[in-house]
Design a protein around this motif. Structure first.
Motif, PDB file in Angstrom:
ATOM      1  N   ALA A 138      57.751 -11.119 -12.380  1.00  0.00           N
ATOM      2  CA  ALA A 138      58.948 -11.935 -12.165  1.00  0.00           C
ATOM      3  C   ALA A 138      59.903 -11.290 -11.168  1.00  0.00           C
ATOM      4  N   GLY A 139      59.484 -10.198 -10.549  1.00  0.00           N
ATOM      5  CA  GLY A 139      60.327  -9.573  -9.539  1.00  0.00           C
ATOM      6  C   GLY A 139      61.546  -8.905 -10.145  1.00  0.00           C
ATOM      7  N   THR A 140      62.410  -8.465  -9.285  1.00  0.00           N
ATOM      8  CA  THR A 140      63.639  -7.797  -9.729  1.00  0.00           C
ATOM      9  C   THR A 140      64.826  -8.738  -9.769  1.00  0.00           C
ATOM     10  N   ASP A 141      64.604  -9.983  -9.291  1.00  0.00           N
ATOM     11  CA  ASP A 141      65.685 -10.956  -9.343  1.00  0.00           C
ATOM     12  C   ASP A 141      65.153 -12.275  -9.886  1.00  0.00           C
ATOM     13  N   ILE A 142      66.026 -13.253  -9.918  1.00  0.00           N
ATOM     14  CA  ILE A 142      65.659 -14.540 -10.494  1.00  0.00           C
ATOM     15  C   ILE A 142      64.667 -15.290  -9.612  1.00  0.00           C
ATOM     16  N   ASN A 143      64.812 -15.196  -8.309  1.00  0.00           N
ATOM     17  CA  ASN A 143      63.944 -15.936  -7.401  1.00  0.00           C
ATOM     18  C   ASN A 143      62.582 -15.239  -7.271  1.00  0.00           C
ATOM     19  N   ILE A 144      61.554 -15.948  -7.679  1.00  0.00           N
ATOM     20  CA  ILE A 144      60.204 -15.395  -7.621  1.00  0.00           C
ATOM     21  C   ILE A 144      59.530 -15.956  -6.369  1.00  0.00           C
ATOM     22  N   SER A 145      59.323 -15.099  -5.398  1.00  0.00           N
ATOM     23  CA  SER A 145      58.766 -15.564  -4.118  1.00  0.00           C
ATOM     24  C   SER A 145      57.271 -15.340  -4.015  1.00  0.00           C
ATOM     25  N   ASN A 146      56.760 -14.309  -4.648  1.00  0.00           N
ATOM     26  CA  ASN A 146      55.336 -13.980  -4.512  1.00  0.00           C
ATOM     27  C   ASN A 146      54.760 -13.575  -5.871  1.00  0.00           C
ATOM     28  N   PRO A 147      54.524 -14.538  -6.758  1.00  0.00           N
ATOM     29  CA  PRO A 147      54.028 -14.195  -8.087  1.00  0.00           C
ATOM     30  C   PRO A 147      52.553 -13.779  -8.048  1.00  0.00           C
ATOM     31  N   TYR A 148      52.227 -12.791  -8.808  1.00  0.00           N
ATOM     32  CA  TYR A 148      50.812 -12.398  -8.959  1.00  0.00           C
ATOM     33  C   TYR A 148      50.577 -12.066 -10.433  1.00  0.00           C
ATOM     34  N   GLU A 149      49.338 -12.175 -10.831  1.00  0.00           N
ATOM     35  CA  GLU A 149      49.006 -12.009 -12.247  1.00  0.00           C
ATOM     36  C   GLU A 149      49.015 -10.538 -12.636  1.00  0.00           C
ATOM     37  N   VAL A 150      49.567 -10.261 -13.812  1.00  0.00           N
ATOM     38  CA  VAL A 150      49.566  -8.911 -14.375  1.00  0.00           C
ATOM     39  C   VAL A 150      48.857  -8.963 -15.729  1.00  0.00           C
ATOM     40  N   VAL A 151      48.597  -7.787 -16.276  1.00  0.00           N
ATOM     41  CA  VAL A 151      47.784  -7.671 -17.487  1.00  0.00           C
ATOM     42  C   VAL A 151      48.663  -7.354 -18.689  1.00  0.00           C
ATOM     43  N   ILE A 152      48.442  -8.116 -19.782  1.00  0.00           N
ATOM     44  CA  ILE A 152      49.089  -7.821 -21.059  1.00  0.00           C
ATOM     45  C   ILE A 152      48.097  -7.040 -21.913  1.00  0.00           C
ATOM     46  N   VAL A 153      48.499  -5.900 -22.413  1.00  0.00           N
ATOM     47  CA  VAL A 153      47.629  -5.047 -23.228  1.00  0.00           C
ATOM     48  C   VAL A 153      48.294  -4.810 -24.584  1.00  0.00           C
ATOM     49  N   ALA A 154      47.524  -5.083 -25.663  1.00  0.00           N
ATOM     50  CA  ALA A 154      48.024  -4.865 -27.031  1.00  0.00           C
ATOM     51  C   ALA A 154      46.956  -4.087 -27.790  1.00  0.00           C
ATOM     52  N   SER A 169      61.916  -4.402 -22.931  1.00  0.00           N
ATOM     53  CA  SER A 169      62.303  -5.153 -24.122  1.00  0.00           C
ATOM     54  C   SER A 169      61.085  -5.761 -24.809  1.00  0.00           C
ATOM     55  N   LEU A 170      60.131  -6.222 -24.016  1.00  0.00           N
ATOM     56  CA  LEU A 170      58.911  -6.797 -24.588  1.00  0.00           C
ATOM     57  C   LEU A 170      58.143  -5.745 -25.373  1.00  0.00           C
ATOM     58  N   GLY A 221      55.055  -2.917 -29.188  1.00  0.00           N
ATOM     59  CA  GLY A 221      54.116  -1.997 -28.562  1.00  0.00           C
ATOM     60  C   GLY A 221      53.282  -2.607 -27.461  1.00  0.00           C
ATOM     61  N   VAL A 222      53.405  -3.924 -27.255  1.00  0.00           N
ATOM     62  CA  VAL A 222      52.640  -4.572 -26.189  1.00  0.00           C
ATOM     63  C   VAL A 222      53.155  -4.089 -24.836  1.00  0.00           C
ATOM     64  N   THR A 223      52.242  -3.889 -23.903  1.00  0.00           N
ATOM     65  CA  THR A 223      52.629  -3.403 -22.576  1.00  0.00           C
ATOM     66  C   THR A 223      52.130  -4.362 -21.502  1.00  0.00           C
ATOM     67  N   VAL A 224      52.787  -4.301 -20.358  1.00  0.00           N
ATOM     68  CA  VAL A 224      52.411  -5.113 -19.200  1.00  0.00           C
ATOM     69  C   VAL A 224      52.087  -4.176 -18.053  1.00  0.00           C
ATOM     70  N   VAL A 283      58.693  -9.724 -16.390  1.00  0.00           N
ATOM     71  CA  VAL A 283      57.414 -10.428 -16.431  1.00  0.00           C
ATOM     72  C   VAL A 283      57.665 -11.861 -16.895  1.00  0.00           C
ATOM     73  N   MET A 284      56.915 -12.800 -16.339  1.00  0.00           N
ATOM     74  CA  MET A 284      57.011 -14.200 -16.733  1.00  0.00           C
ATOM     75  C   MET A 284      55.747 -14.560 -17.519  1.00  0.00           C
ATOM     76  N   LEU A 285      55.917 -14.939 -18.775  1.00  0.00           N
ATOM     77  CA  LEU A 285      54.795 -15.372 -19.609  1.00  0.00           C
ATOM     78  C   LEU A 285      54.649 -16.883 -19.522  1.00  0.00           C
ATOM     79  N   VAL A 286      53.412 -17.331 -19.369  1.00  0.00           N
ATOM     80  CA  VAL A 286      53.128 -18.767 -19.279  1.00  0.00           C
ATOM     81  C   VAL A 286      52.129 -19.113 -20.376  1.00  0.00           C
ATOM     82  N   ARG A 287      52.555 -19.998 -21.253  1.00  0.00           N
ATOM     83  CA  ARG A 287      51.678 -20.460 -22.339  1.00  0.00           C
ATOM     84  C   ARG A 287      51.152 -21.848 -21.988  1.00  0.00           C
ATOM     85  N   GLN A 288      49.841 -22.032 -22.117  1.00  0.00           N
ATOM     86  CA  GLN A 288      49.200 -23.303 -21.790  1.00  0.00           C
ATOM     87  C   GLN A 288      48.563 -23.903 -23.041  1.00  0.00           C
TER      88      GLN A 288
END
Length: 307
Positions: free
Chosen positions: A141-157, A77-78, A93-96, A103-108
């Motif tokens: 963000a895993g395949t379910d709601i509970n995120i047990s082991n989050p790791y960083e992924v890359v956003i490419v545009a 969808s993203l 067209g943005v990919t992860v 995927v969980m996006l975090v804005r700071q």
């Protein structure tokens, strides 16, 4: 020119006024700060929140000044629809990479206090931040709601870059003579500077941390502080020397005046000694010369010749 320099000086002064919150908390690594924000975001995740909805993350009081928002998206969808997360706009067209399903996006928004960490972690010599540092990071963000082991992924545009709009959060929006630059803080400690796409709007081809900077005005030379006793001694010596020179001047003037008076007295006496005598001629007083001391003698005697 003077107004521009003063404005830059004020901007620099305002940026240095707030206390450095990061130093108070003992956090000096931008990477460590990202991990702490990630952990608080994951712990506060609401499983009932709809996919694609942006929500605010409430951090502990010791992170005051930092604003965090997060949203959860399906990777497909993203890519098809893009997304808007506060100041960040992700176009179609943005990919992860990699992304299993979500995927969980975090804005700071680190604010001006916490943004000071980037001065210690990156070389910003000659430049001054005029906006808070904004970050956009992505975690699996895993395949379910509970995120047990989050790791960083890359956003490419690649085709349509990510846009970051600083217009509402920068201290300088559009001031003539000031040209902000977009700063991209890379993961390897490098800073990339680029010209904004439009006033207050930067672009990026991947996730990361970004800010607006301007060139700092030339630093004024610092005046060396002179200790009080040196000032007192220097003033005393200067006053004594001045009094001595003034005394010499007065003495020279007195000598000159006295010498002039003596010359006038000598001239007067000489005039009186050589003055002509005055005698009465009838009823008239007239000057007469003094009598000669020797009588004149005829040079050739008269000889009478008898005829």
């Amino acid at each position: 020119m003077g107004t521009l320099f003063f404005l830059k000086f004020v901007l620099v002064s305002l940026a240095l006024l707030p206390s450095l919150q990061a130093e108070i908390q003992g956090i000096k690594s931008s990477r460590l700060l990202d991990l702490l924000i990630r952990d608080y975001t994951v712990k506060s995740f609401n499983k009932h929140l709809r996919t694609g909805t942006v929500r605010t993350v409430h951090l502990p009081a010791n992170f005051s000044g930092i604003k965090v928002d997060t949203a959860r998206f399906r990777c497909g969808s993203l890519r098809r629809y893009g997304a808007q997360v506060k100041e960040f706009h992700l176009d179609i067209g943005v990919t992860v990479q990699p992304c299993a399903e979500r995927v969980m996006l975090v804005r700071q928004n680190l604010g001006y206090n916490w943004s000071s960490i980037y001065y210690a972690n990156y070389d910003l010599s000659g430049y001054q931040l005029i906006s808070p540092v904004l970050g956009l990071l992505a975690y699996n963000a895993g395949t379910d709601i509970n995120i047990s082991n989050p790791y960083e992924v890359v956003i490419v545009a690649r085709d349509k870059p990510i846009t970051i709009n600083f217009s509402n959060i920068t201290r300088v929006s559009s001031v003539p003579g000031i040209r902000p630059l977009c700063a991209s803080f890379e993961g390897d400690g490098k800073v990339t500077l680029k010209t904004p796409k439009s006033p207050g709007v930067c672009v990026a081809t991947r996730h990361g941390h970004f800010g607006l900077v301007i060139e700092m005005p030339p630093s004024m030379p610092e005046r060396k502080k002179i200790s009080r006793w040196k000032v007192v001694v220097g003033s005393s010596i200067g006053a004594a020397l001045g009094a001595f020179l003034l005394g010499l001047l007065l003495v020279a003037m007195l000598v000159k005046v006295k010498k002039k008076a003596m010359m006038e007295e000598l001239e007067r006496r000489a005039y009186e000694e050589e003055a002509l005598q005055v005698s009465m001629v009838g009823h008239i007083r007239a000057p007469t010369a003094s009598a000669t001391r020797t009588t004149p003698i005829i040079e050739h005697r008269y000889i009478h010749y008898h005829s």
